[in-house]
Scaffold this active site. Structure first.
Site, PDB file in Angstrom:
ATOM      1  N   PRO A 190       0.863  -1.370 -11.706  1.00 35.22           N
ATOM      2  CA  PRO A 190      -0.033  -0.818 -10.683  1.00 35.22           C
ATOM      3  C   PRO A 190      -0.791  -1.878  -9.875  1.00 35.22           C
ATOM      4  O   PRO A 190      -1.479  -2.730 -10.447  1.00 35.22           O
ATOM      5  CB  PRO A 190      -1.036   0.023 -11.491  1.00 35.22           C
ATOM      6  CG  PRO A 190      -0.503   0.099 -12.860  1.00 35.22           C
ATOM      7  CD  PRO A 190       0.458  -1.020 -13.069  1.00 35.22           C
ATOM      8  N   PRO A 197       6.632  -4.655 -10.092  1.00 35.11           N
ATOM      9  CA  PRO A 197       5.170  -4.621 -10.253  1.00 35.11           C
ATOM     10  C   PRO A 197       4.738  -3.438 -11.110  1.00 35.11           C
ATOM     11  O   PRO A 197       5.348  -2.374 -11.079  1.00 35.11           O
ATOM     12  CB  PRO A 197       4.658  -4.423  -8.812  1.00 35.11           C
ATOM     13  CG  PRO A 197       5.851  -4.476  -7.906  1.00 35.11           C
ATOM     14  CD  PRO A 197       7.051  -4.182  -8.763  1.00 35.11           C
ATOM     15  N   ASP A 218      14.137   2.933  10.828  1.00 32.13           N
ATOM     16  CA  ASP A 218      14.153   3.789   9.637  1.00 32.13           C
ATOM     17  C   ASP A 218      15.309   3.305   8.779  1.00 32.13           C
ATOM     18  O   ASP A 218      16.480   3.444   9.170  1.00 32.13           O
ATOM     19  CB  ASP A 218      14.347   5.253  10.076  1.00 32.13           C
ATOM     20  CG  ASP A 218      14.248   6.216   8.894  1.00 32.13           C
ATOM     21  OD1 ASP A 218      14.595   5.806   7.763  1.00 32.13           O
ATOM     22  OD2 ASP A 218      13.822   7.360   9.110  1.00 32.13           O
ATOM     23  N   TYR A 232       9.729   1.124 -14.224  1.00 33.81           N
ATOM     24  CA  TYR A 232      10.510   2.293 -14.670  1.00 33.81           C
ATOM     25  C   TYR A 232      11.939   2.272 -14.114  1.00 33.81           C
ATOM     26  O   TYR A 232      12.696   3.212 -14.340  1.00 33.81           O
ATOM     27  CB  TYR A 232       9.772   3.608 -14.424  1.00 33.81           C
ATOM     28  CG  TYR A 232       9.367   3.967 -13.006  1.00 33.81           C
ATOM     29  CD1 TYR A 232      10.300   4.109 -11.980  1.00 33.81           C
ATOM     30  CD2 TYR A 232       8.031   4.227 -12.708  1.00 33.81           C
ATOM     31  CE1 TYR A 232       9.927   4.472 -10.706  1.00 33.81           C
ATOM     32  CE2 TYR A 232       7.631   4.598 -11.431  1.00 33.81           C
ATOM     33  CZ  TYR A 232       8.593   4.719 -10.429  1.00 33.81           C
ATOM     34  OH  TYR A 232       8.222   5.088  -9.160  1.00 33.81           O
TER      35      TYR A 232
END
Ligand code: HXC
Ligand code: NAP
Length: 291
Positions: A200, A198, A74, A157
């Protein structure tokens, strides 16, 4: 004619590269791993779900004949990253590449989020990328492993920001800042640091969380992309393999967008005028040209 979704690099382009791909058991991480293996790399795939990783490792080893190792880790916990790295070094002798691909995300108005929900995304994306980068960086510098390469998977974004995915946007912006900062600071150790942003690319992980139910149809991402299509996985794998290879040895601190022009389409003041028909343009010309 060569097609855009064909494998791009020549055989053996990643021979001698031993790469850790976080989140390598699914989606784009799995696609990148497959191509890295095809190009001769050895790959460690790591995430929280060992069973899923082992299944992917088995599948990709059979498909490519390459060496792939599944290790649970993790990325939110630094000690787990260090343990994973130690095990990877024992198995492969040396690690000289890292792809920070693991992520968590969901859509929500920000004011509805609990503090823990916000933290969960920051912890996976920003702290997780930091943990892996710090552990690998310390190891590379101490052991003088040169050249070595970091590739961070961000998104567009990271610099535009985006409503309704604020924890993810905040975290990806931090990862981009880390990419550029370390590109300069660690270049003297032969460590390159780059990112891919990237647009979508259909994956179950992203699509189920970001476009659940009929949002897929209502907000079909292909419609707001100038090239009118979403990305194909091999296109991203080609770019990632290039950035992990020595072909890109002089590229450092760069973020490469692969989105068919999507974010610029949203940014340009008059870009929406692409909806105007030729007949309407005739009319508008009559209205706006001097007689
Ligand atoms: C609001 C939510 C939520 C949701 C969880 N939470 N889902 N809040 N909306 N949809 C809250 C929970 O209530 C909890 O807060 C906190 O978040 C932690 O939730 P857990 O389920 O306990 O977390 P965990 O099991 O660690 O799972 C992490 C996860 C999950 C991020 C929530 O979705 C996950 O495992 N994601 C991994 C894969 C993934 O997200 N892939 C997509 C990447 S796509 P409380 O306060 O209740 O304790 C991507 C693409 C970007 O990044 C660009 C696209 C163009
Ligand atoms: P995905 O399949 O959900 O990939 C995310 C991976 O991260 C999973 O394999 C998941 O595995 C792993 N992960 C999550 N939390 C983790 C943790 N705490 N520790 C270790 N691993 C963890 O989604 P994807 O679309 O392929 O996304 C891959 C990357 O591309 C992400 O960085 C994403 O932000 C980026 N991206 C995707 C798109 C897109 O359109 N698909 C667009 C822009 C950017 P476990 O659940 O087993 O832990």
């Amino acid at each position: 004619m060569i097609k855009y979704n064909e494998p791009m690099l020549k055989d053996g382009a990643l021979k001698g590269k031993n790469i850790i791909v976080t989140g390598g058991g699914s989606g784009l991480g799995k696609t990148m791993t497959r191509y890295f293996l095809q190009l001769g790399a050895k790959v460690v795939i790591t995430s929280r779900n060992l069973e899923k990783l082992q299944h992917t490792a088995q599948e990709l080893a059979t498909e490519t004949g390459g060496e792939v190792l599944a290790l649970r880790c993790d990325v939110r916990h630094y000690e787990e990253v260090e343990q994973m790295l130690q095990q990877a070094v024992v198995e492969f002798g040396q690690i000289n590449g890292l792809v920070n691909n693991a992520a968590g995300n969901f859509i929500s108005p920000t004011e509805r989020l609990s503090a823990n929900a916000f933290d969960t995304i920051i912890d996976i994306v920003l702290k997780g990328s930091k943990n892996a980068t710090l552990a690998l960086g310390k190891y590379w510098i101490k052991e003088n492993i040169n050249p070595s390469t970091i590739l961070n998977i961000v998104t567009t974004y990271a610099w535009t920001g985006s409503a309704f995915v604020v924890p993810s946007a905040t975290a990806k912006a931090g990862v981009l800042a880390m990419t550029r900062s370390l590109a300069v600071e660690w270049a003297k150790y032969g460590i390159r640091s780059n990112a891919i942003a990237p647009g979508p690319f259909p994956t179950k992980g992203a699509w189920d969380r970001l476009l659940p139910g009929d949002l897929k149809e209502k907000f079909n991402p292909a419609k707001k992309i100038p090239l009118k299509r979403v990305g194909e996985h091999q296109e991203l794998a080609n770019l990632a393999a290039y950035l992990m290879s020595e072909y890109s040895a002089y590229i450092n601190g760069e973020v490469i967008t692969i989105d068919g022009g999507e974010w610029l389409y949203g940014a340009g003041e008059f870009n929406q005028l692409d909806k105007i028909t030729p007949e309407m343009w005739d009319m508008l010309a009559q209205m706006t040209k001097k007689r």
